[in-house]
Design an enzyme around this catalytic site. Structure first.
Site, PDB file in Angstrom:
ATOM      1  N   PHE A 163       0.811  -1.226   0.000  1.00 53.78           N
ATOM      2  CA  PHE A 163       0.000   0.000   0.000  1.00 53.78           C
ATOM      3  C   PHE A 163       0.837   1.264   0.000  1.00 53.78           C
ATOM      4  O   PHE A 163       0.323   2.339   0.286  1.00 53.78           O
ATOM      5  CB  PHE A 163      -0.964   0.030   1.190  1.00 53.78           C
ATOM      6  CG  PHE A 163      -1.754  -1.227   1.432  1.00 53.78           C
ATOM      7  CD1 PHE A 163      -1.953  -2.158   0.426  1.00 53.78           C
ATOM      8  CD2 PHE A 163      -2.328  -1.470   2.668  1.00 53.78           C
ATOM      9  CE1 PHE A 163      -2.694  -3.320   0.649  1.00 53.78           C
ATOM     10  CE2 PHE A 163      -3.068  -2.620   2.904  1.00 53.78           C
ATOM     11  CZ  PHE A 163      -3.248  -3.547   1.898  1.00 53.78           C
TER      12      PHE A 163
ATOM     13  N   LEU B 173      -4.418  -9.248 -17.715  1.00 50.92           N
ATOM     14  CA  LEU B 173      -3.586 -10.446 -17.912  1.00 50.92           C
ATOM     15  C   LEU B 173      -4.099 -11.669 -17.163  1.00 50.92           C
ATOM     16  O   LEU B 173      -3.755 -12.800 -17.508  1.00 50.92           O
ATOM     17  CB  LEU B 173      -2.139 -10.149 -17.493  1.00 50.92           C
ATOM     18  CG  LEU B 173      -1.442  -9.039 -18.293  1.00 50.92           C
ATOM     19  CD1 LEU B 173       0.008  -8.909 -17.877  1.00 50.92           C
ATOM     20  CD2 LEU B 173      -1.548  -9.285 -19.793  1.00 50.92           C
TER      21      LEU B 173
ATOM     22  N   THR C 198      -7.052 -12.541 -10.751  1.00 48.92           N
ATOM     23  CA  THR C 198      -6.232 -11.697  -9.874  1.00 48.92           C
ATOM     24  C   THR C 198      -6.549 -10.218 -10.112  1.00 48.92           C
ATOM     25  O   THR C 198      -6.500  -9.409  -9.186  1.00 48.92           O
ATOM     26  CB  THR C 198      -4.728 -11.962 -10.081  1.00 48.92           C
ATOM     27  OG1 THR C 198      -4.402 -11.802 -11.453  1.00 48.92           O
ATOM     28  CG2 THR C 198      -4.342 -13.352  -9.624  1.00 48.92           C
TER      29      THR C 198
ATOM     30  N   GLN D 181      -7.656  -7.369  -7.404  1.00 50.70           N
ATOM     31  CA  GLN D 181      -6.995  -6.070  -7.290  1.00 50.70           C
ATOM     32  C   GLN D 181      -8.012  -4.942  -7.283  1.00 50.70           C
ATOM     33  O   GLN D 181      -7.939  -4.024  -6.468  1.00 50.70           O
ATOM     34  CB  GLN D 181      -6.046  -5.861  -8.471  1.00 50.70           C
ATOM     35  CG  GLN D 181      -4.786  -6.650  -8.390  1.00 50.70           C
ATOM     36  CD  GLN D 181      -3.908  -6.106  -7.306  1.00 50.70           C
ATOM     37  OE1 GLN D 181      -3.966  -6.547  -6.173  1.00 50.70           O
ATOM     38  NE2 GLN D 181      -3.119  -5.115  -7.633  1.00 50.70           N
TER      39      GLN D 181
ATOM     40  N   GLY E 160      -1.516  -1.690 -15.860  1.00 50.55           N
ATOM     41  CA  GLY E 160      -1.324  -1.791 -14.400  1.00 50.55           C
ATOM     42  C   GLY E 160      -2.592  -1.412 -13.662  1.00 50.55           C
ATOM     43  O   GLY E 160      -3.263  -0.445 -14.004  1.00 50.55           O
TER      44      GLY E 160
ATOM     45  N   GLU F 178      -3.752   0.350  -8.237  1.00 50.96           N
ATOM     46  CA  GLU F 178      -4.264   1.453  -7.430  1.00 50.96           C
ATOM     47  C   GLU F 178      -5.532   2.114  -7.950  1.00 50.96           C
ATOM     48  O   GLU F 178      -6.232   2.777  -7.183  1.00 50.96           O
ATOM     49  CB  GLU F 178      -3.164   2.510  -7.249  1.00 50.96           C
ATOM     50  CG  GLU F 178      -2.094   2.019  -6.304  1.00 50.96           C
ATOM     51  CD  GLU F 178      -0.790   2.778  -6.427  1.00 50.96           C
ATOM     52  OE1 GLU F 178      -0.523   3.623  -5.568  1.00 50.96           O
ATOM     53  OE2 GLU F 178      -0.033   2.523  -7.381  1.00 50.96           O
TER      54      GLU F 178
HETATM   55 MO1  MOS Z   1       1.797   2.623  -4.216  1.00 54.69          MO
HETATM   56  S1  MOS Z   1       1.072   3.978  -2.854  1.00 54.69           S
HETATM   57  O1  MOS Z   1       2.756   3.711  -5.155  1.00 54.69           O
HETATM   58  O2  MOS Z   1       2.720   1.509  -3.355  1.00 54.69           O
END
Ligand code: MOS
Length: 737
Positions: free
Chosen positions: A241, A629, A633, A637, A701, A704
């Site tokens: 995190f 991908l 998973t 996320q 990606g 986040e």
């Molecule tokens: Mo993330 S807050 O860039 O590990």
């Protein structure tokens, strides 16, 4: 690079799942060298001043105590406690180099004993006197004299485009509002932990980290030893995190303590110690002004941010960054200022900037929609950005329009009646709200090695990390797909500086950076295997043209002759291990294109009008994140990110005691994160996308983006339910009564 039979995208189970559920996955604190001793840090109990006395004699006499390090006896380090390495790897550390206290909770000593309990006991017997100095502990006061950062963070602190004053005058409607978000702390389940073991002048660190090579670099520079003498190992991370992206004081202190006592040392932070010495999310106050025409088109956007930082170091929470990228608006002004407090250094936390910033800008867009009496989705479509507003660059790929329509349809947005307080279920107020999610796409140089083993299996290595995110699994899939071998025959290794180097696993960059490196190493290995086989007189491939040879299902085969095939294992047995190494890095596309992920989040909120209790039974979101991908998973996320968003919206807040500078709720009983009972249906979908401009895998990606937009969507739904606009997170019941 995929077709219908591709293993990429397949929702295969985690390859490390069995290790995890059987307890065989080893986390940093579980490495237990022979004769290991236990270290506990002693922390300051005042927020600012100098240590006038530190009495260790009583503690030193307790049974089992091996050493007590303080600023009086700690080895002098070359950097004298200055920051040896800049973020993300290194931060300004507290390494017992002087008597200065910058914040309550700062490490001021280390006790080492033969058991953990004895170390804890001895640490409590260290007595410290201080000469107190006035401390800045109130954000509401410090923010009155904000200042520009002394150095820039990852994005510029100030950015303007167009003519902001002209744009403001063009607008006929305006939203002018201030939003704020509290201090938060990361609280991964696995605490920070370091096991340090010296062998002569060589150091091995088992460390809970998102960045093994960053730890190596920081510890080497800070201790003044060659980085080649240090190996950092971390095969499993129990959540990162952002707090584990930097190397904090305890890591270096563990190495110093181990050298001092001549034994391996284990140092594990207790939960309360994770509030302060290892970073957290800064408090923000964000002033947003939107000006628009009657048609909803934005004519100007201003986003000014004040965030707290530590006296020790400037960290900029880039909350205005999403505003630079979200909407087509010709005139913009964004700026970040800092307010200094006597607290530990703040850091990257769960979509830094983007999660706090989208709360402000996406709440303001909702307010604008009500002002205009326009549907909030329509307002966003009117201002859809076909290129990046701050730069004018084209997107490498963006399918946000599809996200809005897909998520709106699945959610049933058309059921919504626009008036606040217009929807009820019995006595419960029902609100429907939405927001845009967004997170930038970046990649950094990374390297990988792929090796065919004598038994025909393939080992692929990169010094990256699996934070519980699925790196082991997804990289296995990339390797299997690229090489033409079954996933069961691939073993991916990570989390070790002895492996080819990889960047920090932060900023949602692991798949985007390491994926292309694994792909490149496997392409190179494939060529090498085919080359070797065609020149091997004993191979069924002997004499074939390389372009006529394929690898599929773990077999070499001649495309034009079905009878000529041979298992890779046969080649490996004759030739021994064959390997290839590759590096991958971003190219000129990084300059020519803007790359960003997007999503649309729709939330149903239910609010008890008498008690102010908010429940979120349903969230529907669709994302444009490039190629997915592994659909399983990836789902974890994104759902996990959305749950962070619920925590940020409704629960999470670190309460700094303004008298003493200590966090009053520095434990998981009082620092609330969502539990199962807080979470309803979370329905996630992805649009079909393949961002091959961005990288060879087409994947941007997804670590986040899930959190972004969610706090605003919840605040917007709560407004729709209640008619109360909450501009300060978290949305607790007192704000609705
Ligand atoms: Mo993330 S807050 O860039 O590990």
């Amino acid at each position: 690079m995929t077709d219908d039979t591709s293993v990429l995208g397949q929702p295969i189970d985690r390859v490390d799942g069995v290790l995890k559920v059987t307890g065989r996955a080893r986390y940093a604190a579980e490495f237990s060298p022979d004769n290991v001793a236990f270290a506990v840090i002693v922390q300051s109990t005042v927020p600012r001043g100098r240590i006038t006395r530190i009495e260790t004699a009583d503690a030193q006499r307790l049974p089992g105590v091996l050493a007590i390090l303080t600023h009086r006896n700690a080895p002098q380090l070359p950097q004298k406690g200055r920051s040896a390495v800049n973020p993300p790897a290194g931060r300004t550390l507290s390494l017992l180099q002087d008597d200065v206290v910058h914040y309550n909770g700062q490490p001021i000593g280390v006790v080492v004993a033969d058991t953990f309990e004895r170390a804890v006991d001895a640490a409590e017997h260290v007595r410290v006197s201080y000469a107190l100095q006035p401390a800045a502990l109130r954000f509401d006061q410090a923010k009155r004299a904000p200042r520009p950062p002394k150095q820039e963070g990852n994005s510029p602190s100030k950015k303007s485009w167009g003519d902001i004053d002209a744009g403001m005058q063009q607008g006929v409607v305006r939203v002018d509002a201030t939003y704020s978000t509290p201090m938060e702390h990361h609280n991964p389940m696995e605490p920070h932990a370091t096991v340090a073991q010296w062998s002569g002048d060589r150091l091995t660190l088992y460390d809970a980290t998102q960045y093994v090579s960053g730890v190596r670099e920081t510890v080497a520079k800070t201790l003044g030893i060659p980085s080649d003498n240090i190996r950092v190992i971390d095969p499993f991370v129990g959540g990162g995190f952002g707090c584990k992206g930097s190397t904090w004081s305890h890591v270096v202190l563990a190495a110093m303590a181990a050298r001092h006592v001549g034994r391996p040392v284990r140092l594990v932070l207790a939960r309360p110690q994770m509030f302060g010495p290892v970073g957290g999310r800064p408090e923000t106050e964000q002033h947003v002004v939107l000006a628009a025409g009657r048609d909803g088109r934005l004519t100007a956007v201003r986003h000014g941010v004040i965030a707290h930082t530590s006296e020790m170091e400037d960290f900029v929470e880039p909350s205005a960054a999403p505003t630079r990228a979200l909407y087509a608006c010709a005139n913009g002004e964004t700026r970040h200022l800092l307010a200094t407090l006597n607290v530990g250094v703040a850091t990257f936390q769960r979509a830094p900037g983007e999660s706090t910033g989208t709360f402000a800008i996406e709440s303001a867009m909702d307010e604008l929609a009500y002002t205009l009496r326009m549907d909030p989705v329509q307002l966003r479509l009117v201002n859809y950005a076909d290129s990046e507003p701050q730069s004018g660059k084209p997107w490498s790929s963006k399918k946000l329009r599809d996200c809005y329509s897909d998520a709106a349809a699945r959610f049933g947005w058309n059921r919504r009646t626009p008036e606040p307080r217009s929807m009820r279920d019995g006595r419960i107020l029902v609100g429907l709200g939405m927001a845009t999610a967004t997170y930038p796409a970046h990649r950094r140089p990374a390297s990988a090695l792929a090796k065919l083993m004598p038994d025909g299996t393939v080992v692929v290595q990169s010094g990256t990390h699996d934070l519980g995110t699925g790196t082991y699994t997804v990289m296995t899939q990339v390797a299997a797909q690229t090489l033409g071998v079954p996933v069961e025959r691939v073993r991916f290794e990570l989390g070790d500086t002895a492996l080819p180097s990889a960047p920090v696993s932060g900023g949602s960059t692991t798949v985007s950076s390491v994926g292309p490196a694994v792909h490149a190493a496997c392409v190179a290995l494939r060529e090498r295997l085919i080359g070797r086989a065609t020149q091997d007189g004993q191979s069924a491939m002997s004499g074939a043209r390389a372009t006529d040879v394929d690898i599929d299902g773990g077999f070499l085969r001649v495309r034009s002759d079905a009878n000529r095939r041979e298992p890779l294992a046969a080649l490996a047995q004759r030739a021994g291990p064959i390997e290839a190494r590759a590096e991958a890095k971003p190219g000129e596309e990084e300059e020519r294109y803007a790359s960003r992920s997007f999503g649309a989040v729709f939330v149903e909120a239910r609010v008890d009008p008498d008690l102010g209790i908010v429940r979120i039974p349903r969230i529907v979101a669709t994302y444009s994140v490039g190629r997915v991908l592994n659909r399983k998973t990836a789902l974890s996320q994104l759902q996990g990110g959305i749950i962070w968003g619920v925590g940020m919206a409704l629960f999470e807040e670190s309460l700094l005691d303004p008298r003493y500078g200590r966090y009053a709720n520095n434990n998981l009983a009082e620092y609330h994160v969502p539990v199962c009972a807080d979470i309803g249906d979370i329905d996630v979908a992805y649009v079909e996308e393949d961002d091959t401009i961005f990288n060879v895998l087409g994947a941007r990606g997804i670590g986040e983006i899930g959190i972004t937009g969610v706090p605003a969507a919840i605040a917007n739904a709560v407004y729709h339910a209640t008619g109360t606009r909450v501009r300060r997170l978290p949305i607790t019941l007192d704000k609705l009564l």
